[in-house]
Write a protein that holds these residues in place. Structure first.
Motif, short mmCIF file in Angstrom:
data_model
loop_
_atom_site.label_atom_id
_atom_site.label_comp_id
_atom_site.label_asym_id
_atom_site.label_seq_id
_atom_site.Cartn_x
_atom_site.Cartn_y
_atom_site.Cartn_z
N ARG A 216 -51.22 -17.17 26.48
CA ARG A 216 -51.19 -15.73 27.84
C ARG A 216 -49.65 -14.94 27.58
N THR A 217 -49.56 -15.20 26.60
CA THR A 217 -48.01 -14.28 26.19
C THR A 217 -48.69 -13.09 24.91
N HIS A 218 -48.18 -12.00 24.31
CA HIS A 218 -47.99 -11.00 23.26
C HIS A 218 -47.35 -11.45 22.47
N ARG A 219 -46.34 -10.74 22.65
CA ARG A 219 -45.24 -10.32 22.07
C ARG A 219 -44.00 -11.85 21.68
N ILE A 220 -43.37 -12.18 22.85
CA ILE A 220 -42.53 -12.72 23.50
C ILE A 220 -42.14 -14.05 21.91
N ARG A 221 -41.44 -13.97 21.26
CA ARG A 221 -41.08 -15.38 20.30
C ARG A 221 -41.25 -16.57 21.64
N LEU A 222 -41.99 -17.52 20.58
CA LEU A 222 -42.06 -18.99 21.78
C LEU A 222 -41.29 -20.08 20.65
N GLY A 223 -40.77 -21.20 21.35
CA GLY A 223 -40.06 -21.85 20.30
C GLY A 223 -39.47 -23.53 21.08
N SER A 224 -39.25 -23.61 20.52
CA SER A 224 -38.55 -25.72 20.93
C SER A 224 -37.43 -25.26 21.43
N GLY A 225 -36.27 -26.03 22.47
CA GLY A 225 -35.07 -25.40 22.63
C GLY A 225 -34.38 -26.94 23.23
N GLY A 226 -33.90 -28.14 22.63
CA GLY A 226 -35.27 -28.19 21.30
C GLY A 226 -35.96 -28.69 21.22
N PRO B 114 -49.22 -15.49 14.40
CA PRO B 114 -48.63 -15.56 13.38
C PRO B 114 -47.06 -14.93 13.82
N GLY B 115 -46.24 -14.88 13.61
CA GLY B 115 -44.30 -14.48 13.45
C GLY B 115 -43.90 -14.56 15.16
N ARG B 116 -44.22 -15.52 15.01
CA ARG B 116 -43.60 -15.71 17.43
C ARG B 116 -43.15 -16.86 17.07
N ILE B 117 -43.37 -17.75 16.37
CA ILE B 117 -43.07 -19.39 16.97
C ILE B 117 -41.69 -19.31 16.18
N ASP B 118 -41.15 -20.40 16.92
CA ASP B 118 -39.54 -20.59 16.38
C ASP B 118 -39.33 -22.28 16.43
N LEU B 119 -39.33 -22.66 16.05
CA LEU B 119 -38.61 -23.81 15.42
C LEU B 119 -37.00 -24.69 15.73
N GLY B 120 -37.26 -25.04 17.00
CA GLY B 120 -35.43 -24.95 17.47
C GLY B 120 -34.93 -26.98 17.27
#
Length: 354
Positions: free
Chosen positions: A68-78, A101-107
């Protein structure tokens, strides 16, 4: 206004009269708005069995947000690692990275994120990560999510390679989260990016960041300390309106901290009529003084000064504005408005890509 990247921490709050589906829909709308405004990240926290929190499974919800998004990074906090098998987390986030690809953070955090009963249920299969083994599990996940995977030596002496996904082109960015000296020291020693949970209590921040920076050892993925801070924020067209919107969440936290049975979040109107005990009111007043509550110009200046004080170039806000009785059941316009007002005062531009 100096450059300052803004990000969002969301717990998928559930208010009176909402279903979980309504709450998730509201958070999807919030993520879409953050994406359109150019904010840097949108992270989801892991909490369990709470009447007011629907962010029980960050990887599943992040998969929805990725579509549902295009450019924002998405991640777990945490992700609260003691609740999960490290290999499962590695597989989940490797799959998310493949999808976005290139948008995922693993907190990753070390706390259980719930009460002892729920913790026992989460760990009932016996394959949870031992808290004492937490540092080793962080290293395992870091290896598993990379293109080369991790090598195991079997009892037979043979080498066995394990990969979280068959042909990774990239890896999620790992962050260690914490609210203690332990997490700060460990993040520095492992050469990981670090986030201190300032929004919890507002205490110990300077010591934790100093410790992280002093103990930092360059790693394969990070050559210098990298950190940002979290903060609770409610922004409106006036300071009075912002405080009115913040009150339901402040009262909810006061009930939590005094052991009062919890319910879904009150609306703004219900909170205005609520009665707090003297200890609860004291907690409300103390938290209100630490939160960033007010009109846009004032809060933007305070956030910028806050970031400068601790030497960070990014602040992740948890938008704590509540819904009013007449709001759509699947939106919280005041939360979206907080982000809009801040982004107007602290333009993001190219900051989101940094």
């Amino acid at each position: 206004m100096p450059d300052l990247a803004l990000s969002v921490l969301d717990l998928v709050p559930v208010r009176t009269g909402q279903t979980s589906a309504n709450a998730v829909a509201a958070s999807i709308a919030l993520a879409e708005r953050a994406d359109a405004l150019g904010l840097r990240r949108f992270w989801l926290a892991e909490h369990h069995n709470m009447p007011s929190v629907a962010s029980t499974n960050p990887p599943v919800l992040l998969g929805v947000l990725a579509g549902r998004t295009h450019r924002i990074r998405l991640g777990s906090g945490g992700v609260m690692l003691p609740n999960h098998a490290p290999f499962v987390i590695a597989e989940q986030f490797a799959a998310l990275e493949a999808a976005a690809p290139g948008r995922i953070d693993l907190g990753i955090g070390r706390a259980p994120g719930s009460d002892p009963v729920i913790t026992a249920l989460l760990r009932s299969e016996g394959h949870t990560s031992d808290v004492d083994a937490f540092p080793n599990h962080l290293r395992d996940i870091e290896a598993l999510i990379g293109p080369d995977g991790a090598g195991l030596r079997l009892a037979t002496g043979e080498e066995y390679t394990v990969r979280a996904t068959p042909a990774a082109a990239g890896a999620p960015e790992m962050w260690l989260l914490g609210s203690s000296d332990y997490s700060a020291e460990l993040a520095g020693r492992l050469g990981l990016p670090y986030v201190f949970a300032h929004h919890f209590s507002g205490q110990g921040t300077e010591r934790a960041l100093d410790l992280y920076r002093a103990r930092f050892m360059p790693s394969e993925h990070l050559s210098a300390p990298r950190t940002f801070l979290t903060a609770n924020a409610v922004v409106a067209d006036s300071a009075e309106e912002a405080m009115r919107l913040a009150l339901p969440q402040l009262q909810h936290m006061a009930r939590l901290r005094t052991g009062t049975p919890l319910t879904a979040l009150d609306t703004v109107e219900a909170a205005a009529e609520a009665r707090m005990t003297p200890p609860q009111q004291q907690i409300v007043d103390e938290m209100a003084g630490r939160w960033f509550i007010g009109e846009a110009g004032e809060v933007a200046e305070r956030l910028t000064a806050f970031a400068a004080r601790f030497g960070v170039d990014e602040v992740m806000v948890s938008p704590g504005a509540a819904a009013s009785a007449g709001d759509p059941i699947d939106r919280v316009p005041a939360r979206e408005r907080t982000l809009e007002l801040l982004a107007a005062r602290i333009p993001q531009g190219e900051l989101a890509a940094a």
